[in-house]
Design a protein around this motif. Sequence first.
Motif, PDB file in Angstrom:
ATOM      1  N   GLU A   1      -3.335  39.235  19.842  1.00  9.19           N
ATOM      2  CA  GLU A   1      -3.654  39.679  18.484  1.00  9.19           C
ATOM      3  C   GLU A   1      -2.965  38.796  17.459  1.00  9.19           C
ATOM      4  OE1 GLU A   1      -2.887  43.948  18.494  1.00  9.19           O
ATOM      5  OE2 GLU A   1      -4.940  44.263  19.142  1.00  9.19           O
ATOM      6  N   PHE A   2      -3.052  37.488  17.679  1.00  5.00           N
ATOM      7  CA  PHE A   2      -2.398  36.544  16.786  1.00  5.00           C
ATOM      8  C   PHE A   2      -2.972  35.152  17.059  1.00  5.00           C
ATOM      9  CE2 PHE A   2       1.078  33.847  15.313  1.00  5.00           C
ATOM     10  CZ  PHE A   2       1.331  34.442  14.096  1.00  5.00           C
ATOM     11  N   VAL A   3      -3.103  34.344  16.010  1.00  4.90           N
ATOM     12  CA  VAL A   3      -3.484  32.953  16.214  1.00  4.90           C
ATOM     13  C   VAL A   3      -2.551  32.077  15.399  1.00  4.90           C
ATOM     14  CG1 VAL A   3      -5.345  31.259  16.195  1.00  4.90           C
ATOM     15  CG2 VAL A   3      -5.898  33.684  16.363  1.00  4.90           C
ATOM     16  N   ALA A   4      -1.913  31.097  16.036  1.00  8.32           N
ATOM     17  CA  ALA A   4      -1.067  30.145  15.322  1.00  8.32           C
ATOM     18  C   ALA A   4      -1.720  28.768  15.384  1.00  8.32           C
ATOM     19  CB  ALA A   4       0.315  30.108  15.945  1.00  8.32           C
ATOM     20  N   LEU A   5      -1.343  27.908  14.453  1.00  6.90           N
ATOM     21  CA  LEU A   5      -1.900  26.546  14.407  1.00  6.90           C
ATOM     22  C   LEU A   5      -1.707  25.801  15.719  1.00  6.90           C
ATOM     23  CD1 LEU A   5      -1.045  24.957  10.963  1.00  6.90           C
ATOM     24  CD2 LEU A   5      -3.273  25.502  11.921  1.00  6.90           C
ATOM     25  N   ASP A   6      -0.715  26.243  16.464  1.00  9.01           N
ATOM     26  CA  ASP A   6      -0.373  25.657  17.744  1.00  9.01           C
ATOM     27  C   ASP A   6      -1.558  25.604  18.716  1.00  9.01           C
ATOM     28  OD1 ASP A   6       1.604  25.155  19.998  1.00  9.01           O
ATOM     29  OD2 ASP A   6       0.723  27.064  20.592  1.00  9.01           O
ATOM     30  N   VAL A   7      -2.546  26.514  18.556  1.00 11.34           N
ATOM     31  CA  VAL A   7      -3.688  26.493  19.478  1.00 11.34           C
ATOM     32  C   VAL A   7      -4.482  25.209  19.333  1.00 11.34           C
ATOM     33  CG1 VAL A   7      -3.975  28.994  19.671  1.00 11.34           C
ATOM     34  CG2 VAL A   7      -5.192  27.766  17.874  1.00 11.34           C
ATOM     35  N   LEU A   8      -4.316  24.523  18.196  1.00 11.14           N
ATOM     36  CA  LEU A   8      -5.063  23.284  17.973  1.00 11.14           C
ATOM     37  C   LEU A   8      -4.176  22.054  18.134  1.00 11.14           C
ATOM     38  CD1 LEU A   8      -7.157  24.252  14.830  1.00 11.14           C
ATOM     39  CD2 LEU A   8      -8.081  23.522  17.013  1.00 11.14           C
ATOM     40  N   SER A   9      -2.980  22.238  18.715  1.00  9.68           N
ATOM     41  CA  SER A   9      -2.034  21.135  18.675  1.00  9.68           C
ATOM     42  C   SER A   9      -2.231  20.163  19.829  1.00  9.68           C
ATOM     43  CB  SER A   9      -0.606  21.680  18.719  1.00  9.68           C
ATOM     44  OG  SER A   9      -0.392  22.306  19.958  1.00  9.68           O
ATOM     45  N   PHE A  10      -1.733  18.977  19.606  1.00 10.58           N
ATOM     46  CA  PHE A  10      -1.743  17.954  20.638  1.00 10.58           C
ATOM     47  C   PHE A  10      -0.937  18.426  21.849  1.00 10.58           C
ATOM     48  CE2 PHE A  10       0.804  14.404  22.351  1.00 10.58           C
ATOM     49  CZ  PHE A  10      -0.209  13.792  23.053  1.00 10.58           C
ATOM     50  N   GLU A  11       0.163  19.164  21.575  1.00 10.86           N
ATOM     51  CA  GLU A  11       0.998  19.656  22.672  1.00 10.86           C
ATOM     52  C   GLU A  11       0.195  20.534  23.619  1.00 10.86           C
ATOM     53  OE1 GLU A  11       1.961  19.577  19.581  1.00 10.86           O
ATOM     54  OE2 GLU A  11       3.987  18.727  19.468  1.00 10.86           O
ATOM     55  N   ARG A  12      -0.689  21.346  23.058  1.00 12.50           N
ATOM     56  CA  ARG A  12      -1.461  22.225  23.929  1.00 12.50           C
ATOM     57  C   ARG A  12      -2.426  21.404  24.793  1.00 12.50           C
ATOM     58  NH1 ARG A  12      -2.068  27.742  24.512  1.00 12.50           N
ATOM     59  NH2 ARG A  12      -0.797  28.136  22.695  1.00 12.50           N
TER      60      ARG A  12
ATOM     61  N   THR B   1      -7.182  31.032   7.771  1.00 17.94           N
ATOM     62  CA  THR B   1      -6.404  30.883   9.007  1.00 17.94           C
ATOM     63  C   THR B   1      -4.950  31.323   8.870  1.00 17.94           C
ATOM     64  OG1 THR B   1      -5.731  28.655   8.432  1.00 17.94           O
ATOM     65  CG2 THR B   1      -7.779  28.883   9.669  1.00 17.94           C
ATOM     66  N   GLY B   2      -4.493  31.546   7.640  1.00 14.51           N
ATOM     67  CA  GLY B   2      -3.081  31.873   7.453  1.00 14.51           C
ATOM     68  C   GLY B   2      -2.190  30.644   7.513  1.00 14.51           C
ATOM     69  N   GLY B   3      -2.786  29.463   7.676  1.00 16.55           N
ATOM     70  CA  GLY B   3      -2.008  28.217   7.699  1.00 16.55           C
ATOM     71  C   GLY B   3      -0.875  28.267   8.707  1.00 16.55           C
ATOM     72  N   ASP B   4       0.286  27.807   8.268  1.00 18.32           N
ATOM     73  CA  ASP B   4       1.425  27.728   9.173  1.00 18.32           C
ATOM     74  C   ASP B   4       2.043  29.075   9.497  1.00 18.32           C
ATOM     75  OD1 ASP B   4       2.157  25.160  10.178  1.00 18.32           O
ATOM     76  OD2 ASP B   4       2.167  24.548   8.088  1.00 18.32           O
TER      77      ASP B   4
ATOM     78  N   GLU C   1      -5.775  19.951  10.887  1.00 21.30           N
ATOM     79  CA  GLU C   1      -5.539  19.786   9.454  1.00 21.30           C
ATOM     80  C   GLU C   1      -6.461  20.707   8.663  1.00 21.30           C
ATOM     81  OE1 GLU C   1      -2.794  18.268   8.833  1.00 21.30           O
ATOM     82  OE2 GLU C   1      -3.145  18.987   6.796  1.00 21.30           O
ATOM     83  N   LEU C   2      -7.700  20.821   9.141  1.00 20.29           N
ATOM     84  CA  LEU C   2      -8.659  21.714   8.482  1.00 20.29           C
ATOM     85  C   LEU C   2      -8.137  23.154   8.503  1.00 20.29           C
ATOM     86  CD1 LEU C   2     -11.624  21.836   7.303  1.00 20.29           C
ATOM     87  CD2 LEU C   2     -12.300  22.621   9.574  1.00 20.29           C
ATOM     88  N   ALA C   3      -7.652  23.577   9.675  1.00 17.98           N
ATOM     89  CA  ALA C   3      -7.129  24.940   9.798  1.00 17.98           C
ATOM     90  C   ALA C   3      -5.905  25.125   8.913  1.00 17.98           C
ATOM     91  CB  ALA C   3      -6.768  25.234  11.252  1.00 17.98           C
ATOM     92  N   ASN C   4      -5.100  24.074   8.792  1.00 17.77           N
ATOM     93  CA  ASN C   4      -3.905  24.128   7.954  1.00 17.77           C
ATOM     94  C   ASN C   4      -4.284  24.254   6.480  1.00 17.77           C
ATOM     95  OD1 ASN C   4      -1.238  24.062   7.275  1.00 17.77           O
ATOM     96  ND2 ASN C   4      -1.034  21.839   7.428  1.00 17.77           N
ATOM     97  N   GLU C   5      -5.362  23.544   6.096  1.00 20.89           N
ATOM     98  CA  GLU C   5      -5.798  23.553   4.699  1.00 20.89           C
ATOM     99  C   GLU C   5      -6.438  24.882   4.317  1.00 20.89           C
ATOM    100  OE1 GLU C   5      -5.705  21.408   1.999  1.00 20.89           O
ATOM    101  OE2 GLU C   5      -4.082  20.647   3.253  1.00 20.89           O
ATOM    102  N   GLN C   6      -7.237  25.422   5.233  1.00 21.05           N
ATOM    103  CA  GLN C   6      -7.982  26.646   4.930  1.00 21.05           C
ATOM    104  C   GLN C   6      -7.104  27.877   5.131  1.00 21.05           C
ATOM    105  OE1 GLN C   6     -11.174  26.685   3.687  1.00 21.05           O
ATOM    106  NE2 GLN C   6     -10.807  24.496   3.542  1.00 21.05           N
ATOM    107  N   GLU C   7      -5.984  27.904   4.397  1.00 23.77           N
ATOM    108  CA  GLU C   7      -5.022  28.973   4.558  1.00 23.77           C
ATOM    109  C   GLU C   7      -5.621  30.359   4.388  1.00 23.77           C
ATOM    110  OE1 GLU C   7      -1.517  28.660   2.090  1.00 23.77           O
ATOM    111  OE2 GLU C   7      -1.378  26.614   2.845  1.00 23.77           O
TER     112      GLU C   7
END
Lengths: 327, 396
Positions: A240-251, A142-145, A133-139
Amino acid sequence: MEQPAYQNPLRTGAMRPAELLPWLAAGSGFFLFPDYLQLGAQILIMVLFAMSLDMILGYAGIVSLGHAALFGTGAYTAGILSAHIGWSEPLSGLVIAGLVAGVVGLVCGAVILYTRGLTLLMLTLAVTILLQELANEQEHWTGGDDGLQGVVMQPLFGVFEFDLYGRTAYLYALAVLFVVFLAARAIVNSSFGQSLRGIRENERRMHAIGCPVYRQMLRAYTIAAVMAGVAGALLAQTTEFVALDVLSFERSGDVMIMLILGGTGRLYGAFIGAPLYMILQDQLAKLSPEYWLFGIGALLVATILYAPEGMLGLAERLRAWVRREDS
Amino acid sequence: MRISRLLAALFAALLIAAGAAWAETVKVGVILPYSGPNAQLGQQVDRGFELYQKLHAKGTGGHKIEIIKRDSTGPKADVAKRLATELITRDKIDILAGVVYSNNAFAISDVTRKAKVPFLIMNAGTSAITTRSPYTARVSFTMWQAAYPLGKHAYEKMNIRTAAVAYANYSPGKDSKTAFTKAFTAAGGKVVADIPFPFPKIPDFTPFLQSVKDAKPDALYVFIPAGKWATGVMKTYDDLGMRAAGIELIGPGDITQDSELPNMGEVPLGVVTMHHYSAAADRAENKAFVKAWKEAYGADSTPDFFSVQGWDGMAAIHEVVRRLNGEIDADKALAVWKGWKFASPRGPIMIDPETRDIVQNQYLRKVEKRGGALANIETDTLEMVKDPWKELENKK
């Protein structure tokens, strides 16, 4: 009073020939599958990540559903270093990311390791959700979504560029994995590693013989955090990319599945589980873009039913069975 | 006699061999959501281009088009980027196409730019995407094309003075909101609430829309990425009694997606949207398209804007394959697409030679009942709208 014999971690256990097998396989993979090196690099990264989970789950018995928190911390650290600060030298970026993840692991571990069982499980999950959520907020950072755009890596050692085919990425990931593996192997074979296994098997008895249980677990958690952070940073740097997915429960879930598939508490479980899971996923998704998830599901059910200790556990059972037949 | 016959046979054999050599196989990689909750969107695009492919098999100048499909699994930029890389390095594709989500399109652009691969966008609508690679062209739409004119229209023609804006919180959502707000406030309106929906999981809309209701605006402007999102918003709008409270629902056509209308009950009746395609449109091209669609996929099935984008996208690919005689080169392909015109079911379309973005009509529509089912009925047309965002950027 007699002290327990101190073992130099670097001297414990020479490599057995069988232990060279995965490295030979990984090395020859570079030449055998030149078109699959991007996937190969990601597999090596997940091996490293699964190995990191093995440190706490397989050795110290800490069941975590939030290991992605540390992976993601490493990924975002390496990504933000490059995209926003302009620090694009890969090796130093990797070290910084590992350290940052280590600090996060130390702080989180210090709190959550006071608990056990379900509470611990929920807390690890909560930490991941908070970080995501923090990463999502700090667009802005992090670029958010949309994901973190603009990560560009300098050539490795100033010479080897990260190419589209993933040649550099693969060898880079393989080298890092090997170094970290040697360290992890030394750690689990040391007296510290022995005490972790002791804690896993019987925590009360370890208390009774005077082992500083909390401190040992926190130490293990921090080491695993550094490893996970390095894995995350590798992913950020090679794609050369980071998506919010790296912090996901799925991972977190995926990495646990890979580890269980391979076998826990063996370090090498990660070397079987991650490639097996990811190659299957890759091939099934190609075979049927619509229904590939079904195949993955079926595999998991089969594993839990017939090989609850993972592929390595299955191999051990087979070997024991063959020996019994022989005698 | 014998020799001449032999010669004739030899000649014929040569002709056949030469013919085989002329026919090239062009590999087209397609990335779409084929699984998970967003699979319906991918399916609509997929059916659109498959239908074109089936009905125009001879439109490629004798060359074969091999389509290689990959599942993006949803708005997952890392997966999309990996798939694009693999399609290019492993499968050696000549053209990359598809892509529903903007964040995926941004990530893919990095790869197609580096690898010099033509990238044809069949949905993703954030305006800036096409600026990320000189090898990108778009046959779908831009967020600004609908939102910007709707902002003006809402104030001037619909008598809306205050509006709340709600949007899925990722790049096209922000794009759509910014475009609407800019035009609406420039006309004299006031935005009283700005509400981002968490993305990518479909949220419970109740708390968000309740706060809109409490703000009592004249209208609620919503952008969400169609599909189940649209039905969710519509249902909550109804549950909270927002229409009765005097709050009109407006937005781009995603909220009244043609293929999703049957799942929405009577709620959308009267909703006004601005969009580039309605399955209920009266144009001859559209009637033929809808008829072919129903014959191929069943009478219950309806094409929507995703389908038409897939259809037009395949037409653009056929054009390139035919004009370049099966030998795809990124620069040449883009040269073909720049200025390309096509009589689409949505009306005339063109790829802007300057921006490589689509130029097309925007239709003002109202949901009405026609033949017992809901439909987006076109009431007004803005002809050949360019992407307003790029127009404004150029003026700066």
